[in-house]
Design a protein around this motif. Sequence first.
Motif, PDB file in Angstrom:
ATOM      1  N   GLY A   1       0.671  -1.154   0.142  1.00  0.00           N
ATOM      2  CA  GLY A   1       0.076  -0.100  -0.044  1.00  0.00           C
ATOM      3  C   GLY A   1       0.889   1.338  -0.066  1.00  0.00           C
ATOM      4  O   GLY A   1       0.471   1.929  -0.830  1.00  0.00           O
ATOM      5  N   ILE A   2       1.953   1.396   0.889  1.00  0.00           N
ATOM      6  CA  ILE A   2       2.412   2.488   0.817  1.00  0.00           C
ATOM      7  C   ILE A   2       3.170   3.008  -0.276  1.00  0.00           C
ATOM      8  O   ILE A   2       3.228   4.144  -0.837  1.00  0.00           O
ATOM      9  CB  ILE A   2       3.775   2.336   2.162  1.00  0.00           C
ATOM     10  N   PRO A   3       3.930   2.075  -0.976  1.00  0.00           N
ATOM     11  CA  PRO A   3       4.475   2.429  -2.538  1.00  0.00           C
ATOM     12  C   PRO A   3       3.498   2.719  -3.484  1.00  0.00           C
ATOM     13  O   PRO A   3       3.712   3.732  -4.115  1.00  0.00           O
ATOM     14  CB  PRO A   3       5.257   1.035  -2.942  1.00  0.00           C
ATOM     15  N   VAL A   4       2.370   2.028  -3.279  1.00  0.00           N
ATOM     16  CA  VAL A   4       1.195   2.440  -4.266  1.00  0.00           C
ATOM     17  C   VAL A   4       0.798   4.095  -4.188  1.00  0.00           C
ATOM     18  O   VAL A   4       0.646   4.780  -4.920  1.00  0.00           O
ATOM     19  CB  VAL A   4       0.122   1.587  -3.951  1.00  0.00           C
ATOM     20  N   ILE A   5       0.584   4.266  -2.577  1.00  0.00           N
ATOM     21  CA  ILE A   5       0.074   5.706  -2.338  1.00  0.00           C
ATOM     22  C   ILE A   5       1.373   6.808  -2.814  1.00  0.00           C
ATOM     23  O   ILE A   5       1.137   7.777  -3.160  1.00  0.00           O
ATOM     24  CB  ILE A   5       0.039   5.790  -0.899  1.00  0.00           C
ATOM     25  N   LEU A   6       2.573   6.319  -2.491  1.00  0.00           N
ATOM     26  CA  LEU A   6       3.615   7.263  -2.787  1.00  0.00           C
ATOM     27  C   LEU A   6       3.742   7.471  -4.396  1.00  0.00           C
ATOM     28  O   LEU A   6       3.886   8.626  -4.821  1.00  0.00           O
ATOM     29  CB  LEU A   6       4.989   6.984  -2.414  1.00  0.00           C
ATOM     30  N   LEU A   7       3.489   6.432  -4.991  1.00  0.00           N
ATOM     31  CA  LEU A   7       3.471   6.531  -6.483  1.00  0.00           C
ATOM     32  C   LEU A   7       2.160   7.376  -6.966  1.00  0.00           C
ATOM     33  O   LEU A   7       2.581   8.231  -8.046  1.00  0.00           O
ATOM     34  CB  LEU A   7       2.983   5.029  -7.187  1.00  0.00           C
ATOM     35  N   CYS A   8       1.126   7.092  -6.410  1.00  0.00           N
ATOM     36  CA  CYS A   8       0.115   7.975  -6.779  1.00  0.00           C
ATOM     37  C   CYS A   8       0.400   9.533  -6.380  1.00  0.00           C
ATOM     38  O   CYS A   8      -0.178  10.425  -7.193  1.00  0.00           O
ATOM     39  CB  CYS A   8      -1.307   7.674  -6.110  1.00  0.00           C
ATOM     40  N   LEU A   9       0.873   9.830  -5.383  1.00  0.00           N
ATOM     41  CA  LEU A   9       1.244  11.217  -4.938  1.00  0.00           C
ATOM     42  C   LEU A   9       2.430  11.782  -5.803  1.00  0.00           C
ATOM     43  O   LEU A   9       2.254  13.155  -6.094  1.00  0.00           O
ATOM     44  CB  LEU A   9       1.871  11.036  -3.420  1.00  0.00           C
TER      45      LEU A   9
ATOM     46  N   LEU B   1      -3.190   9.289 -11.894  1.00  0.00           N
ATOM     47  CA  LEU B   1      -2.947   8.313 -10.976  1.00  0.00           C
ATOM     48  C   LEU B   1      -3.519   8.740  -9.511  1.00  0.00           C
ATOM     49  O   LEU B   1      -4.248   7.969  -8.655  1.00  0.00           O
ATOM     50  CB  LEU B   1      -1.519   7.857 -10.723  1.00  0.00           C
ATOM     51  N   MET B   2      -3.296   9.913  -9.092  1.00  0.00           N
ATOM     52  CA  MET B   2      -3.860  10.473  -7.923  1.00  0.00           C
ATOM     53  C   MET B   2      -5.485  10.555  -8.036  1.00  0.00           C
ATOM     54  O   MET B   2      -5.985  10.061  -6.925  1.00  0.00           O
ATOM     55  CB  MET B   2      -2.995  12.091  -7.870  1.00  0.00           C
TER      56      MET B   2
END
Lengths: 263, 263
Positions: free
Chosen positions: B11-19, B25-26
């Motif tokens: 989850g954390i890498p996915v959120i960082l990717l979106c951010l 993506l966001m």
Amino acid sequence: MRQRIITGAVGIPVILLCLFTVRPLMLLLVVALTAGALFELARMYAPKRPLAFLWLPACGAVGFFVTYLLQVPDWQGIVLAFYLTVLLALGVFAYPHLPIGDLGFLLLMLIYGAWTLMHALVLYDAPHGSWLLLMAFLTVWFSDSGAYFVGRAFGRHKLAAQLSPNKTVEGAVGGIVLAVLALLIANVFIKALPGPAATVLFAVAIAVVGILGDLFESLLKRTFGVKDSGNILPGHGGILDRFDSLMLVLPVVSYLLPFLATL
Amino acid sequence: MRQRIITGAVGIPVILLCLFTVRPLMLLLVVALTAGALFELARMYAPKRPLAFLWLPACGAVGFFVTYLLQVPDWQGIVLAFYLTVLLALGVFAYPHLPIGDLGFLLLMLIYGAWTLMHALVLYDAPHGSWLLLMAFLTVWFSDSGAYFVGRAFGRHKLAAQLSPNKTVEGAVGGIVLAVLALLIANVFIKALPGPAATVLFAVAIAVVGILGDLFESLLKRTFGVKDSGNILPGHGGILDRFDSLMLVLPVVSYLLPFLATL
């Protein structure tokens, strides 16, 4: 009926005075209407302790007035964010004495009882605002009266039998048609709206949303088992009884306006 | 616990990717979170017919996304005016099958489940938006972890005994202090916030509002008698379980931002 006419004879000049003289008078009118609407909602919802359901929406309403008058950008969002936070805090720390239904109603009170009426001020501050408000007022009035007379003459199909047994589909259609005709004629003299297409859309939107606002107030009264929402306006009932249609109309017209200008 | 760590590791890498990569993506992340939050709320409220309570808030959420992306001025007000009108119409024509409590909850669903999360996008589009969101995320996380460890070591006084018996006042204070310290250190490297005063206020506001958001979700779960709001995030529960604190934090931070810039 005599009371009703006397109240109208006093009320209409008062409203015209607020609309067409100075802004503080208009502000006073909106504050008074909002206070009345919130008080009536609180008293319907909790007849034994209305104040418990009045202070939070009242604070929210004050928030709307203050941020709007200070021309804070995003004034609606700021008040809503603050209101939501306090609302949820109240639910959490009063648990289990303030169930989710109460929280929902407190949110509905802010939006239906204060946010809608705030748009009287938003409309007033728009170009030709006073005239637009007067036209909205007249349209609701024509649609209402048209519905009454057309419904009496031709009404066959109930519109919302369980809520308002006297309202008919035929009456509603008649009211809408009369509102359109009246507004087309008024627009020849007033020139607040750009063209005939905008005028027709304006009238139809106001008439339809107005009927809906009226029916929703019937729903409130039936739900809480009261005949009138109040008795502050002799012969007319309370603020909600008299301004139910207009309340829902105000935000819709406000946000329709930029679109109407393109027609 | 193992599931929880695996979900976090994904989850954390996915959120960082979106951010930190591209805006679509966001957007996708916010849409997914909103859809999940609304679905979980509908399923909690009406386990036997969640769809009946999902379509209207879902339409409202789509309204927020479309008007925001089209940069319509007053996008929030327009959606709210439209939503209120349809909500009242629904109440009127479904009478008496959709009581006032349901209408109130449908309004709360839009505001709490969709309007709050929309502000992730509003914050993202602000200057340094990605960093601000990351800092909000970190602050919630530090405050949460701080509250857990401080509460275990020194917790004596219950914060909200009936809702969340494990939370203590000492833990909450410890969490707030840790959040302030962590954010002051982070701000040395990130420089998204102007000065130490703004950073402290930012951290305190996020920590306090975050605790509140967490407690409100406990209220929802106790009210509707469920243990988790969902199970889409293995080990973490549902979207509401994981993002409860952040949801209430997002609008508060959004509207605090112009004020923080003046500190």
